[in-house]
Scaffold this motif. Structure first.
Motif, PDB file in Angstrom:
ATOM      1  N   VAL A 367       0.692  -1.150  -0.015  1.00  0.00           N
ATOM      2  CA  VAL A 367       0.113   0.067   0.012  1.00  0.00           C
ATOM      3  C   VAL A 367       0.945   1.139   0.098  1.00  0.00           C
ATOM      4  CG1 VAL A 367      -1.618   1.203   1.302  1.00  0.00           C
ATOM      5  CG2 VAL A 367      -1.765  -1.425   1.219  1.00  0.00           C
ATOM      6  N   THR A 368       0.652   2.206  -1.031  1.00  0.00           N
ATOM      7  CA  THR A 368       1.591   3.440  -0.930  1.00  0.00           C
ATOM      8  C   THR A 368       0.673   4.681  -0.790  1.00  0.00           C
ATOM      9  OG1 THR A 368       1.179   3.490  -3.375  1.00  0.00           O
ATOM     10  CG2 THR A 368       3.004   2.374  -2.776  1.00  0.00           C
ATOM     11  N   PHE A 369      -0.446   4.362  -0.787  1.00  0.00           N
ATOM     12  CA  PHE A 369      -1.423   5.646  -0.520  1.00  0.00           C
ATOM     13  C   PHE A 369      -2.713   5.183  -0.005  1.00  0.00           C
ATOM     14  CE2 PHE A 369      -4.780   9.012  -1.243  1.00  0.00           C
ATOM     15  CZ  PHE A 369      -4.071  10.032  -0.627  1.00  0.00           C
ATOM     16  N   ALA A 370      -3.237   5.612   1.128  1.00  0.00           N
ATOM     17  CA  ALA A 370      -4.688   5.447   1.626  1.00  0.00           C
ATOM     18  C   ALA A 370      -5.241   6.558   2.628  1.00  0.00           C
ATOM     19  CB  ALA A 370      -4.237   4.172   2.933  1.00  0.00           C
ATOM     20  N   GLY A 371      -6.142   7.272   1.611  1.00  0.00           N
ATOM     21  CA  GLY A 371      -6.718   8.353   2.285  1.00  0.00           C
ATOM     22  C   GLY A 371      -7.504   9.051   1.257  1.00  0.00           C
ATOM     23  N   ARG A 372      -7.823  10.572   1.550  1.00  0.00           N
ATOM     24  CA  ARG A 372      -8.569  11.189   0.649  1.00  0.00           C
ATOM     25  C   ARG A 372      -7.758  11.851  -0.464  1.00  0.00           C
ATOM     26  NH1 ARG A 372     -14.042  11.738   1.080  1.00  0.00           N
ATOM     27  NH2 ARG A 372     -15.150  13.530  -0.054  1.00  0.00           N
ATOM     28  N   GLN A 373      -8.344  11.888  -1.532  1.00  0.00           N
ATOM     29  CA  GLN A 373      -7.627  12.783  -2.898  1.00  0.00           C
ATOM     30  C   GLN A 373      -8.553  13.195  -3.762  1.00  0.00           C
ATOM     31  OE1 GLN A 373      -4.096  10.632  -4.337  1.00  0.00           O
ATOM     32  NE2 GLN A 373      -4.387  11.791  -6.256  1.00  0.00           N
ATOM     33  N   GLY A 374      -8.910  14.515  -3.664  1.00  0.00           N
ATOM     34  CA  GLY A 374      -9.686  15.129  -4.716  1.00  0.00           C
ATOM     35  C   GLY A 374     -10.840  14.288  -5.169  1.00  0.00           C
ATOM     36  N   ALA A 375     -11.197  14.179  -6.540  1.00  0.00           N
ATOM     37  CA  ALA A 375     -12.194  13.730  -7.216  1.00  0.00           C
ATOM     38  C   ALA A 375     -12.317  12.288  -6.716  1.00  0.00           C
ATOM     39  CB  ALA A 375     -12.374  14.013  -8.689  1.00  0.00           C
ATOM     40  N   TYR A 376     -11.162  11.694  -6.353  1.00  0.00           N
ATOM     41  CA  TYR A 376     -10.984  10.153  -6.088  1.00  0.00           C
ATOM     42  C   TYR A 376     -11.896   9.773  -4.987  1.00  0.00           C
ATOM     43  CZ  TYR A 376      -7.619   8.923  -9.616  1.00  0.00           C
ATOM     44  OH  TYR A 376      -7.055   8.621 -10.807  1.00  0.00           O
ATOM     45  N   ASN A 378     -12.196   8.709  -1.215  1.00  0.00           N
ATOM     46  CA  ASN A 378     -11.511   7.777  -0.408  1.00  0.00           C
ATOM     47  C   ASN A 378     -10.608   6.795  -1.349  1.00  0.00           C
ATOM     48  OD1 ASN A 378     -12.002   9.011   2.082  1.00  0.00           O
ATOM     49  ND2 ASN A 378     -13.790   7.418   2.588  1.00  0.00           N
ATOM     50  N   LEU A 379      -9.425   6.964  -1.373  1.00  0.00           N
ATOM     51  CA  LEU A 379      -8.348   6.106  -2.488  1.00  0.00           C
ATOM     52  C   LEU A 379      -7.794   5.388  -1.658  1.00  0.00           C
ATOM     53  CD1 LEU A 379      -7.625   6.012  -5.240  1.00  0.00           C
ATOM     54  CD2 LEU A 379      -6.021   8.071  -5.026  1.00  0.00           C
ATOM     55  N   ILE A 380      -7.295   4.200  -2.404  1.00  0.00           N
ATOM     56  CA  ILE A 380      -6.089   3.323  -1.928  1.00  0.00           C
ATOM     57  C   ILE A 380      -5.421   3.028  -3.292  1.00  0.00           C
ATOM     58  CG2 ILE A 380      -5.484   1.032  -1.175  1.00  0.00           C
ATOM     59  CD1 ILE A 380      -8.235   0.811   0.257  1.00  0.00           C
ATOM     60  N   LYS A 381      -4.058   3.234  -2.926  1.00  0.00           N
ATOM     61  CA  LYS A 381      -2.769   2.953  -4.211  1.00  0.00           C
ATOM     62  C   LYS A 381      -2.169   1.653  -3.682  1.00  0.00           C
ATOM     63  CE  LYS A 381      -2.691   7.570  -6.005  1.00  0.00           C
ATOM     64  NZ  LYS A 381      -1.474   8.598  -6.494  1.00  0.00           N
ATOM     65  N   ILE A 382      -1.930   0.702  -4.799  1.00  0.00           N
ATOM     66  CA  ILE A 382      -1.199  -0.609  -4.066  1.00  0.00           C
ATOM     67  C   ILE A 382      -0.232  -0.576  -5.361  1.00  0.00           C
ATOM     68  CG2 ILE A 382      -1.105  -2.903  -3.789  1.00  0.00           C
ATOM     69  CD1 ILE A 382      -3.967  -2.759  -2.513  1.00  0.00           C
ATOM     70  N   GLU A 383       1.057  -0.802  -4.966  1.00  0.00           N
ATOM     71  CA  GLU A 383       2.054  -1.073  -5.927  1.00  0.00           C
ATOM     72  C   GLU A 383       2.285  -2.726  -6.033  1.00  0.00           C
ATOM     73  OE1 GLU A 383       6.771   0.363  -6.696  1.00  0.00           O
ATOM     74  OE2 GLU A 383       5.655   1.059  -5.071  1.00  0.00           O
ATOM     75  N   HIS A 384       2.401  -2.984  -7.248  1.00  0.00           N
ATOM     76  CA  HIS A 384       2.852  -4.427  -7.383  1.00  0.00           C
ATOM     77  C   HIS A 384       4.040  -4.496  -8.368  1.00  0.00           C
ATOM     78  CE1 HIS A 384      -1.573  -5.260  -6.582  1.00  0.00           C
ATOM     79  NE2 HIS A 384      -1.796  -4.265  -7.114  1.00  0.00           N
ATOM     80  N   THR A 390      -2.320  -0.532  -8.615  1.00  0.00           N
ATOM     81  CA  THR A 390      -3.694  -0.406  -9.065  1.00  0.00           C
ATOM     82  C   THR A 390      -4.371   0.428  -7.964  1.00  0.00           C
ATOM     83  OG1 THR A 390      -3.935  -2.335  -7.393  1.00  0.00           O
ATOM     84  CG2 THR A 390      -4.124  -2.929  -9.440  1.00  0.00           C
ATOM     85  N   ARG A 391      -5.553   1.116  -8.431  1.00  0.00           N
ATOM     86  CA  ARG A 391      -6.128   2.034  -7.511  1.00  0.00           C
ATOM     87  C   ARG A 391      -7.525   1.696  -7.372  1.00  0.00           C
ATOM     88  NH1 ARG A 391      -3.787   7.852 -10.116  1.00  0.00           N
ATOM     89  NH2 ARG A 391      -1.373   7.353  -9.800  1.00  0.00           N
ATOM     90  N   TYR A 392      -8.216   2.123  -6.051  1.00  0.00           N
ATOM     91  CA  TYR A 392      -9.441   1.803  -5.643  1.00  0.00           C
ATOM     92  C   TYR A 392      -9.912   3.081  -5.152  1.00  0.00           C
ATOM     93  CZ  TYR A 392      -7.185  -2.747  -5.807  1.00  0.00           C
ATOM     94  OH  TYR A 392      -6.340  -3.904  -6.265  1.00  0.00           O
ATOM     95  N   ALA A 393     -10.977   3.654  -5.898  1.00  0.00           N
ATOM     96  CA  ALA A 393     -11.657   5.024  -5.268  1.00  0.00           C
ATOM     97  C   ALA A 393     -12.978   4.808  -5.037  1.00  0.00           C
ATOM     98  CB  ALA A 393     -11.307   5.852  -6.663  1.00  0.00           C
ATOM     99  N   HIS A 394     -13.494   6.042  -4.571  1.00  0.00           N
ATOM    100  CA  HIS A 394     -14.840   6.352  -4.090  1.00  0.00           C
ATOM    101  C   HIS A 394     -15.267   5.447  -2.702  1.00  0.00           C
ATOM    102  CE1 HIS A 394     -14.824   9.051  -7.454  1.00  0.00           C
ATOM    103  NE2 HIS A 394     -14.969   7.963  -8.345  1.00  0.00           N
ATOM    104  N   GLY A 419     -15.963  11.639  -2.974  1.00  0.00           N
ATOM    105  CA  GLY A 419     -15.324  12.228  -3.962  1.00  0.00           C
ATOM    106  C   GLY A 419     -16.348  12.386  -5.233  1.00  0.00           C
ATOM    107  N   ARG A 420     -16.084  12.459  -6.577  1.00  0.00           N
ATOM    108  CA  ARG A 420     -17.145  13.064  -7.573  1.00  0.00           C
ATOM    109  C   ARG A 420     -17.727  11.757  -8.033  1.00  0.00           C
ATOM    110  NH1 ARG A 420     -13.981  15.918 -12.278  1.00  0.00           N
ATOM    111  NH2 ARG A 420     -13.507  13.776 -12.750  1.00  0.00           N
ATOM    112  N   SER A 421     -18.754  11.525  -7.472  1.00  0.00           N
ATOM    113  CA  SER A 421     -19.548  10.356  -7.832  1.00  0.00           C
ATOM    114  C   SER A 421     -20.856  10.561  -7.925  1.00  0.00           C
ATOM    115  CB  SER A 421     -19.083   9.161  -6.854  1.00  0.00           C
ATOM    116  OG  SER A 421     -19.909   8.174  -6.827  1.00  0.00           O
ATOM    117  N   THR A 422     -21.618   9.915  -8.650  1.00  0.00           N
ATOM    118  CA  THR A 422     -23.199  10.082  -8.965  1.00  0.00           C
ATOM    119  C   THR A 422     -23.754   9.078  -8.184  1.00  0.00           C
ATOM    120  OG1 THR A 422     -23.214   8.825 -10.824  1.00  0.00           O
ATOM    121  CG2 THR A 422     -23.007  11.152 -11.078  1.00  0.00           C
TER     122      THR A 422
END
Length: 450
Positions: A367-376, A378-384, A390-394, A419-422
């Motif tokens: 896990v390289t990022f786990a938090g809130r980021q703009g239009a994403y 709540n976002l998780i970034k995982i480096e393989h 891979t990124r997992y948003a909203h 984030g920006r989501s309908t």
């Protein structure tokens, strides 16, 4: 003129109202007007539900119910088809692995038979060599006996001639001691001749038996050679089948990496650089009695099979390092794909499901990022490995921390609407060396291989 113009404008404004009144009047028989009373402590109000309003509400409810039924049916069909596709792929993989195991076992059995036949052939050659040595020694002894017999026969003929002459002389002159000694010596030569004749017959008999044994051994050696040649031919056929099977098995793996935008040669080189350990004692090479040409050909084919099997194993290691799993294992709907959307680039895919639906990591990584980021949101970034991310948003909830190592299938968060989501959904991205690629290429690649 101004009055006429105002009258026309008023008539234009009243036209929709008149049409609405006529429609309400025509629908009055089926949908009579309803009144919804709202009472408070001091006042009473009501809302008038005209036939047109009721018709619009009924149509909206019917449309929403139909859309819900259609979407549910699509989700069920997708889930059933995905499950059957995975089961069929798993059965195909199991059948392919079983066929490879069967071919490998058959190849090992034929190799063991060929080795046993070669051992029997070596033993038979040793026996033939011993028999040939015995035959040569017997032949040499026979020649020696024949030479000695010739000398004895010549001496005996001379002795017989002298004896006959002596007898004639004895009859004429009478016997004397020297003539009697010569007669005694002739008798000894006759006995020696009989002994030599017996030895010669025995040597001839032994020679015949040795020749017979040698012929039987030659036939046995020829039979063993035929069996060994048949086993070697079958072994070569099995090697060819195994070579074809492993060669065919590398093509879909090669296509997988090309479909996700990765160079297979570069991927294999990276994997081999991390798995390059060697060692162990060295043993001498074995030699074949059939010649270096045939041995070299089989060695080249076997070495090529080993190289291809190593390539398949390297591909397998690389596949384990790629994010190929599904991030959502529950029922969901693909609400948006990868590419241009609303005039802008959509760098992932959207999977819609209720809030709180579990989200799983699609491959081993950190896990390289786990938090809130703009239009994403709540976002998780995982480096393989192999340069993938891979990124997992909203997400509505994040269940991992930065620096945490996760394995494929681990729960990392819950689906949400941040984030920006309908609406509640998961925005899933895959990046290779920093460039966004279509995640469906990874998902379809996993379905095609596994």
């Amino acid at each position: 003129m101004p009055r006429l113009k105002r009258a026309r404008l008023a008539g234009g404004y009243d036209l929709p109202k008149r049409l609405t009144n006529r429609l309400n009047a025509s629908l009055e028989n089926w949908l009579p007007e309803k009144r919804l009373f709202l009472r408070s402590d001091s006042t009473t109000r009501f809302i008038r539900l005209r036939p047109v309003t009721q018709l619009v509400a009924i149509g909206g409810i019917t449309l929403m119910f139909s859309w819900t039924m259609i979407a549910s049916s699509i989700l069920v069909i997708d889930a059933v088809s995905a499950g059957s596709t995975r089961d069929e792929a798993m059965r195909s993989q199991s059948a392919f692995e079983a066929r490879l195991d069967q071919l490998s076992a058959e190849r090992d059995a034929r190799a063991a038979e060929a080795l046993a036949a070669q051992n029997r052939f070596s033993v038979a050659l040793d026996q033939v060599s011993q028999m040939q040595s015995q035959l040569l020694s017997t032949e040499e002894r026979r020649r020696e006996l024949e030479t000695g017999l010739g000398v004895v026969q010549s001496t005996l003929r001379n002795a017989i001639s002298e004896r006959d002459n002596a007898r004639v002389a004895a009859r004429d002159l009478g016997a004397d001691p020297e003539q009697l000694a010569n007669a005694s010596r002739n008798e000894e030569f006759s006995v020696a001749l009989d002994i030599l004749s017996g030895e010669l017959k025995q040597a001839a008999t032994e020679r015949s038996e040795a020749q017979k044994d040698a012929e039987e051994s030659r036939l046995a050696v020829e039979q063993l050679q035929q069996e060994r040649d048949a086993i070697i031919a079958r072994n070569d056929e099995i090697l060819s089948e195994v070579e074809s099977a492993v060669a065919i098995s590398t093509k879909p793996l090669d296509d997988v990496f090309r479909s996700v935008g990765m160079n297979p040669d570069t991927v294999l080189e990276k994997i081999r650089s991390g798995y390059a350990g060697q060692g162990g004692p060295l043993t001498p090479l074995s030699r074949s009695s059939r010649g270096d040409a045939a041995l070299s050909e089989r060695e080249v084919k076997a070495r090529q099979i080993m190289v291809t099997l190593d390539q398949v194993n390297t591909y397998r290691i690389a596949m384990e390092k790629l994010p190929l799993a599904m991030p959502v294992k529950s029922s969901f709907r693909y609400s948006s794909g990868f590419g241009r959307r609303w005039g802008r680039a959509h760098e992932g895919i959207d999977m819609a499901a209720p809030v709180g639906t579990p989200v799983h990591v699609t491959g081993d990584g950190v896990v390289t990022f786990a938090g809130r980021q703009g239009a994403y949101g709540n976002l998780i970034k995982i480096e393989h490995e192999l340069g993938t991310e891979t990124r997992y948003a909203h997400l509505s909830r994040i269940r991992v921390k930065v620096g945490e190592r996760v394995s494929q299938g681990d729960l990392i968060g819950d689906m949400g609407n941040t984030g920006r989501s309908t609406g509640p959904h998961l925005h899933y991205e895959v990046r290779v060396n920093g460039r966004a690629v279509d995640p469906m290429s990874f998902i379809k690649a996993a379905e095609n291989v596994f």
